[in-house]
Design a protein around this motif. Structure first.
Motif, PDB file in Angstrom:
ATOM      1  N   LEU A   1       0.832  -1.200   0.000  1.00 56.35           N
ATOM      2  CA  LEU A   1       0.000   0.000   0.000  1.00 56.35           C
ATOM      3  C   LEU A   1       0.870   1.254   0.000  1.00 56.35           C
ATOM      4  O   LEU A   1       0.518   2.267  -0.586  1.00 56.35           O
ATOM      5  CB  LEU A   1      -0.898  -0.017   1.239  1.00 56.35           C
ATOM      6  CG  LEU A   1      -1.963   1.070   1.336  1.00 56.35           C
ATOM      7  CD1 LEU A   1      -3.012   0.882   0.245  1.00 56.35           C
ATOM      8  CD2 LEU A   1      -2.632   1.060   2.694  1.00 56.35           C
ATOM      9  N   SER A   2       2.007   1.170   0.674  1.00 47.59           N
ATOM     10  CA  SER A   2       2.879   2.349   0.785  1.00 47.59           C
ATOM     11  C   SER A   2       4.285   1.869   1.114  1.00 47.59           C
ATOM     12  O   SER A   2       4.535   0.670   1.188  1.00 47.59           O
ATOM     13  CB  SER A   2       2.377   3.274   1.893  1.00 47.59           C
ATOM     14  OG  SER A   2       2.589   2.676   3.159  1.00 47.59           O
ATOM     15  N   GLU A   3       5.195   2.810   1.341  1.00 49.42           N
ATOM     16  CA  GLU A   3       6.571   2.475   1.684  1.00 49.42           C
ATOM     17  C   GLU A   3       6.622   1.514   2.869  1.00 49.42           C
ATOM     18  O   GLU A   3       7.416   0.585   2.894  1.00 49.42           O
ATOM     19  CB  GLU A   3       7.367   3.743   2.016  1.00 49.42           C
ATOM     20  CG  GLU A   3       7.787   4.564   0.811  1.00 49.42           C
ATOM     21  CD  GLU A   3       6.742   5.584   0.375  1.00 49.42           C
ATOM     22  OE1 GLU A   3       5.544   5.413   0.719  1.00 49.42           O
ATOM     23  OE2 GLU A   3       7.109   6.550  -0.323  1.00 49.42           O
ATOM     24  N   ASN A   4       5.791   1.759   3.870  1.00 50.61           N
ATOM     25  CA  ASN A   4       5.796   0.935   5.081  1.00 50.61           C
ATOM     26  C   ASN A   4       4.513   0.130   5.285  1.00 50.61           C
ATOM     27  O   ASN A   4       4.365  -0.530   6.301  1.00 50.61           O
ATOM     28  CB  ASN A   4       5.997   1.813   6.319  1.00 50.61           C
ATOM     29  CG  ASN A   4       7.412   2.337   6.440  1.00 50.61           C
ATOM     30  OD1 ASN A   4       8.324   1.778   5.836  1.00 50.61           O
ATOM     31  ND2 ASN A   4       7.582   3.401   7.189  1.00 50.61           N
TER      32      ASN A   4
ATOM     33  N   ARG B   1      12.863  -4.334  10.511  1.00 51.01           N
ATOM     34  CA  ARG B   1      13.125  -5.307   9.440  1.00 51.01           C
ATOM     35  C   ARG B   1      11.788  -5.842   8.942  1.00 51.01           C
ATOM     36  O   ARG B   1      11.374  -6.947   9.271  1.00 51.01           O
ATOM     37  CB  ARG B   1      14.023  -6.416   9.968  1.00 51.01           C
ATOM     38  CG  ARG B   1      15.414  -5.902  10.341  1.00 51.01           C
ATOM     39  CD  ARG B   1      16.238  -6.934  11.076  1.00 51.01           C
ATOM     40  NE  ARG B   1      16.346  -8.191  10.334  1.00 51.01           N
ATOM     41  CZ  ARG B   1      15.894  -9.365  10.791  1.00 51.01           C
ATOM     42  NH1 ARG B   1      15.300  -9.425  11.970  1.00 51.01           N
ATOM     43  NH2 ARG B   1      16.046 -10.445  10.080  1.00 51.01           N
ATOM     44  N   LYS B   2      11.110  -5.053   8.142  1.00 52.70           N
ATOM     45  CA  LYS B   2       9.734  -5.374   7.793  1.00 52.70           C
ATOM     46  C   LYS B   2       9.605  -6.625   6.928  1.00 52.70           C
ATOM     47  O   LYS B   2       8.643  -7.361   7.061  1.00 52.70           O
ATOM     48  CB  LYS B   2       9.039  -4.170   7.164  1.00 52.70           C
ATOM     49  CG  LYS B   2       9.768  -3.553   6.032  1.00 52.70           C
ATOM     50  CD  LYS B   2       9.129  -2.247   5.597  1.00 52.70           C
ATOM     51  CE  LYS B   2       9.874  -1.787   4.376  1.00 52.70           C
ATOM     52  NZ  LYS B   2       9.527  -0.501   3.879  1.00 52.70           N
ATOM     53  N   LYS B   3      10.576  -6.872   6.050  1.00 52.90           N
ATOM     54  CA  LYS B   3      10.473  -8.064   5.193  1.00 52.90           C
ATOM     55  C   LYS B   3      10.471  -9.331   6.048  1.00 52.90           C
ATOM     56  O   LYS B   3       9.645 -10.221   5.853  1.00 52.90           O
ATOM     57  CB  LYS B   3      11.650  -8.110   4.198  1.00 52.90           C
ATOM     58  CG  LYS B   3      11.567  -7.059   3.116  1.00 52.90           C
ATOM     59  CD  LYS B   3      10.931  -7.592   1.835  1.00 52.90           C
ATOM     60  CE  LYS B   3      10.309  -6.464   1.016  1.00 52.90           C
ATOM     61  NZ  LYS B   3      11.302  -5.499   0.505  1.00 52.90           N
ATOM     62  N   ALA B   4      11.385  -9.382   7.008  1.00 54.10           N
ATOM     63  CA  ALA B   4      11.480 -10.551   7.880  1.00 54.10           C
ATOM     64  C   ALA B   4      10.229 -10.675   8.754  1.00 54.10           C
ATOM     65  O   ALA B   4       9.683 -11.770   8.927  1.00 54.10           O
ATOM     66  CB  ALA B   4      12.729 -10.446   8.757  1.00 54.10           C
ATOM     67  N   LEU B   5       9.779  -9.550   9.282  1.00 56.03           N
ATOM     68  CA  LEU B   5       8.585  -9.561  10.127  1.00 56.03           C
ATOM     69  C   LEU B   5       7.360 -10.010   9.335  1.00 56.03           C
ATOM     70  O   LEU B   5       6.558 -10.819   9.795  1.00 56.03           O
ATOM     71  CB  LEU B   5       8.331  -8.162  10.715  1.00 56.03           C
ATOM     72  CG  LEU B   5       9.345  -7.678  11.747  1.00 56.03           C
ATOM     73  CD1 LEU B   5       9.151  -6.189  12.021  1.00 56.03           C
ATOM     74  CD2 LEU B   5       9.193  -8.469  13.054  1.00 56.03           C
ATOM     75  N   LEU B   6       7.264  -9.491   8.123  1.00 54.54           N
ATOM     76  CA  LEU B   6       6.133  -9.838   7.272  1.00 54.54           C
ATOM     77  C   LEU B   6       6.122 -11.336   6.983  1.00 54.54           C
ATOM     78  O   LEU B   6       5.076 -11.983   6.978  1.00 54.54           O
ATOM     79  CB  LEU B   6       6.245  -9.043   5.965  1.00 54.54           C
ATOM     80  CG  LEU B   6       4.974  -8.906   5.151  1.00 54.54           C
ATOM     81  CD1 LEU B   6       3.938  -8.087   5.901  1.00 54.54           C
ATOM     82  CD2 LEU B   6       5.279  -8.261   3.813  1.00 54.54           C
ATOM     83  N   ASN B   7       7.296 -11.860   6.771  1.00 55.46           N
ATOM     84  CA  ASN B   7       7.448 -13.286   6.524  1.00 55.46           C
ATOM     85  C   ASN B   7       6.895 -14.102   7.699  1.00 55.46           C
ATOM     86  O   ASN B   7       6.167 -15.078   7.512  1.00 55.46           O
ATOM     87  CB  ASN B   7       8.930 -13.583   6.294  1.00 55.46           C
ATOM     88  CG  ASN B   7       9.132 -14.863   5.543  1.00 55.46           C
ATOM     89  OD1 ASN B   7       8.196 -15.328   4.856  1.00 55.46           O
ATOM     90  ND2 ASN B   7      10.307 -15.445   5.674  1.00 55.46           N
TER      91      ASN B   7
END
Lengths: 327, 236
Positions: B6-9, B61-67
């Protein structure tokens, strides 16, 4: 909230111990803004706060106030304000030709005002929104961690509304002292807008639902800002776009999102936008270009350019670093 | 679970392709889990019918958290749910669209009103205005499209219908829903220490009141003395 209510009644003008500013003219649309509210979207509370957050932060830096200090946001035309105390202040954002006692004063600079001085503004020349930061403690209460006004639901700021002629706003203390003059020239809105109003966007959730011809038209044509704009959003005029979905079930939206309703004309959402929306989301203006978007006014022309998320993230990081210099 | 950006974050997690109460239950359960486990990394999180919007704080670390988040399994809801009992006056003073709707739906106004208040509605999410509850599953017999031209001003407290949805305007606002009544109760009270009178995931049951009672409750509400009646509810 209750005490501020009492003291702002006209009958209390005679109170000498209180510091105040008085609005002879309110300007076109003047509200108290500043840092927004985050974390309340599940209750339908928008982020809000200063639309041009960079100018807002810089104004607090220049007036030696904390970044949490509430600022005044003027739109199109600024107010006329009388001070009954000495204070430090600063003005940033769009140029509304500020004057103190009819003498022009500089923007993006630490300024001083004396008791009895009148600060006045005219109409904006370039840009749309101007910020005034006063180095004193404004006697208003926070709502959900923020001073910012949200006029649609009448909360925050001064009685949840825009400033009217005849309003007195009270301050708890004012200390001037010796302060070096700070300047922040290079962030002036003029320079930003001279760059040519290219707004960079990243793909939105419904990007691929738009026909390829529509997307071509979107990126290869100019859009102009219509008269329908406020703190919630900007309606654009120009090429109409078609998508395979006209309505989505309500989904999340944020400031910067470009949504396209049934008439095919894009809308840019701004700080006070709702938390959910039902139109397809073509993209989002990157954080770094929201400063330009926040200063658009009717008839301004813009073009859009798509960039990858990776680049947008990098630019966002750079913007935050830049903002942190003023905090 | 599908993940969109949706956005940068900001990310949108689609929990189900269906829009129904089961999908919404799953969505809200998962939201609670994410909030509990990852809340410190988020600047905001909220849901709509079948989606969750998560906004990460800067520099995490959003990529890892999202995972990790996408691997969570939505478990049955913890904690109990509540019903809020909301009084509504369905009289003609406050229901500009009731008679036209009733006529076009071939119902008596009384029947329409009854079909509206007899049901317990789930708060699928809150959006549009502070504390505006999106209630769905309106009885098929009283479903009705939005007004072609939205009103410039719908009064605070107005209760409206839009297709299979019903909701309450919590502040004066422009709006296109068909208005069939008004509640004297404020669901959003910014002056209060407890400004939000409803929570998504809970339930709403409307009950009809006469005009006298409406004004009595309105007065109590103005004085911040009216308590919304609440009951525990195991939910649907």
């Amino acid at each position: 909230m209750k005490t501020d209510f009492r003291f702002t009644e006209k009958g209390f003008r005679g109170i000498k111990s209180m510091e105040w500013i008085y609005f002879h003219k309110p300007g076109f649309f003047t509200t108290i803004q500043g840092i927004g509210r985050s974390g309340y979207s599940e209750f339908g509370i928008p982020g809000g706060g200063s639309v041009d957050f960079l100018s807002s932060v810089i104004s607090n830096y220049l007036s030696y106030s904390g970044c949490d200090n509430p600022v005044f946001e003027f739109t199109l035309e600024g107010p006329t304000i009388e001070f009954n105390f000495d204070s430090i202040f600063s003005i940033t954002g769009a140029n509304m030709h500020p004057k103190v006692n009819d003498l022009p004063v500089e923007m993006y600079k630490t300024l001083f005002v004396k008791k009895g001085d009148v600060l006045s503004f005219g109409k904006v020349s370039r840009g749309f929104r101007t910020y005034l930061s006063i180095n004193s403690k404004l006697n208003i209460a926070k709502f959900l961690g923020s001073f910012s006004t949200y006029t649609n639901a009448n909360y925050g700021g001064y009685r949840g509304r825009q400033i009217k002629a005849g309003d007195y706003l009270y301050y708890e203390s004012a200390s001037v002292g010796d302060k070096r003059i700070r300047k922040a020239k290079k962030d002036s809105v003029d320079d930003l807008l001279k760059a040519g109003n290219v707004l960079r966007i990243i793909e939105g959730p419904e990007y691929s639902a738009f026909e390829s011809n529509s997307l071509k038209r979107f990126f290869n044509s100019e859009y102009s800002v219509s008269k329908k704009l406020n703190r919630m959003g900007i309606r654009l005029e120009g090429e109409r776009l078609e998508s395979s979905v006209t309505n989505i079930s309500s989904s999340a939206v944020l400031p910067g999102i470009i949504q396209v309703p049934g008439d095919g004309l894009p809308i840019i959402l701004l700080a006070d936008c709702q938390t959910t929306g039902g139109y397809p989301r073509l993209g989002k203006i990157i954080d770094a270009d929201m400063i330009v978007a926040s200063q658009l006014k009717p008839i301004d022309r813009i073009v859009f350019k798509k960039i990858p998320y990776k680049t947008a993230e990098r630019l966002s990081k750079r913007l935050r670093k830049h903002i942190n210099k003023y905090i | 679970m599908q993940v969109g950006r949706l956005s940068e974050n900001g990310y949108i997690l689609r929990i189900s392709d269906e829009i129904n109460i089961e999908a919404n239950n799953l969505t809200q359960n998962l939201l609670r889990m994410i909030k509990k486990k990852y809340g410190i990394y988020l600047s905001d999180i909220y849901n709509t019918y079948n989606e969750i919007c998560v906004i990460f704080k800067n520099n995490c670390r959003k990529k890892a958290l999202l995972n990790e988040i996408t691997k969570l399994d939505s478990s049955p809801a913890e904690g109990s749910r509540e019903i809020y009992y909301i009084p509504v006056h369905y009289g003609h003073e406050f229901s500009p669209d009731l008679s036209e709707m009733a006529e076009n739906l071939n119902l008596g106004a009384d029947e329409l009103v009854y079909l509206h208040y007899k049901k317990i509605y789930k708060i699928y999410f809150i959006g549009f205005l502070p504390c505006f509850p999106y209630l769905s599953d309106v009885d098929e017999r009283i479903r009705y499209g939005r007004k072609k031209t939205p009103r410039l001003r719908v009064e605070k407290g107005s209760v409206g219908i839009a297709n299979d949805q019903t909701g309450i305007y919590t502040v004066d606002s422009p709006g296109g829903w068909q208005i069939i009544g008004r509640t004297p109760v404020d669901l959003f009270v910014p002056e209060s220490n407890d400004p939000f009178k409803i929570m998504p995931g809970n339930y709403i049951k409307f009950y009809p009141v006469g005009l006298k009672e409406f004004y009595l409750i309105r007065q109590l509400s103005d004085e911040n003395r009216f308590q919304i009646h609440r009951e525990r509810f195991s939910g649907y």
